[in-house]
Write a protein that holds these residues in place. Sequence first.
Motif, short mmCIF file in Angstrom:
data_model
loop_
_atom_site.label_atom_id
_atom_site.label_comp_id
_atom_site.label_asym_id
_atom_site.label_seq_id
_atom_site.Cartn_x
_atom_site.Cartn_y
_atom_site.Cartn_z
N HIS A 190 -5.53 -3.31 0.24
CA HIS A 190 -6.84 -4.32 0.59
C HIS A 190 -6.93 -3.38 2.33
CE1 HIS A 190 -8.62 -7.13 3.19
NE2 HIS A 190 -7.93 -7.38 4.45
N ALA A 192 -8.80 -4.20 4.59
CA ALA A 192 -9.49 -5.44 6.08
C ALA A 192 -10.00 -5.09 6.70
CB ALA A 192 -8.01 -5.26 6.52
N THR A 195 -8.48 -6.27 13.03
CA THR A 195 -8.25 -7.24 13.36
C THR A 195 -7.96 -7.63 14.14
OG1 THR A 195 -6.34 -6.45 13.87
CG2 THR A 195 -5.99 -6.62 11.90
N ARG A 201 -8.97 -10.55 10.32
CA ARG A 201 -7.77 -11.25 10.58
C ARG A 201 -7.35 -12.23 9.41
NH1 ARG A 201 -4.65 -13.22 15.84
NH2 ARG A 201 -5.97 -14.57 15.35
N HIS A 204 -7.72 -10.66 5.82
CA HIS A 204 -5.18 -9.94 5.85
C HIS A 204 -5.23 -10.87 5.26
CE1 HIS A 204 -3.31 -6.59 7.24
NE2 HIS A 204 -2.40 -6.90 6.55
N GLU A 205 -4.69 -11.87 6.25
CA GLU A 205 -3.57 -13.22 5.45
C GLU A 205 -3.94 -13.61 4.36
OE1 GLU A 205 -3.76 -15.05 9.20
OE2 GLU A 205 -2.77 -14.07 10.71
N TRP A 207 -4.68 -11.91 1.99
CA TRP A 207 -4.39 -11.78 0.82
C TRP A 207 -3.52 -11.74 -0.06
CZ3 TRP A 207 -1.75 -7.20 2.21
CH2 TRP A 207 -1.35 -6.23 1.30
N THR A 208 -2.18 -11.34 1.77
CA THR A 208 -1.37 -11.56 2.31
C THR A 208 -0.18 -12.56 1.55
OG1 THR A 208 -1.22 -10.10 4.15
CG2 THR A 208 1.17 -11.29 4.14
N VAL A 221 -1.86 -1.39 3.43
CA VAL A 221 -3.34 -1.67 3.78
C VAL A 221 -3.91 -1.10 4.92
CG1 VAL A 221 -4.30 -3.74 5.69
CG2 VAL A 221 -2.05 -4.18 3.41
N GLU A 223 -6.98 -0.36 7.58
CA GLU A 223 -7.94 -1.56 8.74
C GLU A 223 -9.42 -0.81 8.79
OE1 GLU A 223 -8.18 -2.83 12.84
OE2 GLU A 223 -6.23 -3.19 11.98
N ALA A 251 -12.76 -6.25 1.84
CA ALA A 251 -12.92 -7.06 3.31
C ALA A 251 -14.35 -7.81 3.13
CB ALA A 251 -12.59 -7.01 4.25
#
Length: 340
Positions: A190, A192, A195, A201, A204-205, A207-208, A221, A223, A251
Motif C-alpha cells: 500500500h 498511503a 496519516t 488514515r 490505510h485502515e 486496506w489492512t 506500507v 506513507e 491511495a
Amino acid sequence: MSNRRPTIADVAAHAGVSVGAVSFALNGRPGVGEETRQRILDTARELGWQPSHGARSLSTSRAFALGLVLARAPESIGSDPFFPAFIGGVEAVLAPRGQSLVLQVVPDAEAEIAGYRRLGGEGRVDGVFLTDLRCSDPRLSLLTEIGLPAVTLNRPDIESGFPAICLDDRPGIATAVGHLVGLGHTRIAHVAGPTELLHGRGRHEAWTAALDEAGLAPGPVVESDFTAAGGAAATRELLDLAERPTAIVYANDLMAVAGMAVAHERGYVVPNDLSITGFDDMELSAHVHPALTTVRTDPFGWGRAAARVLLDLVEGRDPGDEDVAPGALVIRYSTGSAPG
C-alpha cells in the motif's frame, strides 16, 4: 432603445411571478416550487440581470460568498484532479444563486488558521468548506470560536457542531483488495496518504482490514503525500525490497500513475509482473497504458452537495449530515493474475 440595466422587477415581470418570489429563488430560500425557481433563474440569465452584491450585503449583513482555504503549494492545485472537480460542483450551486467562492491557497497549516480568522474577522464570507480533515482537527474549535458556519468533508474524529458531507472510502479500498486477492495476489503493498489526514488514515485502515478478512498478513506500507513525486518515490522503495510486492494499492490515482511509470522504467510489465490500483478515477486514468484499475468517486457531486448544505446552514436552516455514494471499483488493464 434603452441601455438601462435590467432590474429584479424586470425579472419578475418576464417570469410572471412576484418580486418576492424572485428574491426567494435567487437566494435559495424555500417558498417557490422547483419548476418556478428554474424559470426565474433562466429568465434572470436571459435578461443579463446581476444582483448588486453591495446592496444585498448592506441590507442583509451578508457577504454572499463562501470560503475555501487550502494549505498546499499553489503549483500543486493544477495537478490534483480532486479540487478542480470539487470547485466545479460548488460553483454549479453558487453561480445561479448570485453567490461567490473565495479561494485562498496558503503554504501551511499555520497560514491556513490565519486565513480562516481573516475571512471571518473581515466578514468576507458567510461560511466555509473544511477539507482535508486532520486528526483532532484544531480548525473545528477555531471556527466555533469565531462563529463562522462550516461544512466538513467527512466526519471529524472529534465532536463537531457542523454538518458533514460524507464519502465512505472503505468499500472502494476493500473491493480493490478483494479483486487482487481473487487474482491470486498474496503480497499486496500500500502507498498511503499522510496519516495525519483522516482520509489518508482511513484508506490505510481499510486496506489492512481487507487483507485481514482475506486471511493475509499486511504487506509493506509506504506513507506518501498524494503527489506524483511522492508516489514515484514510494514505488521505488517498494520495488527495492528483497521480496517485492506483486500488487500495490495506491491511495489516489496521481500516485498510482507515477508508480506505473516507475515500474516501466525498472523493466516490469504491468500487470504481468506488477498489478496496480488507484483511487479517484481521474480522467487521465482511462487513457494511460495500461488503463488504470481504480475506485471511481464523484468530487463534482460532492462539491454540489457541500455547497447546498452550507447555504442551508448560512440561511438559518438546520441541515444534517449527508452521505454521498461510496466509490465503486472500475476494473481496467493495470491488474492481472499474480505472477508465477
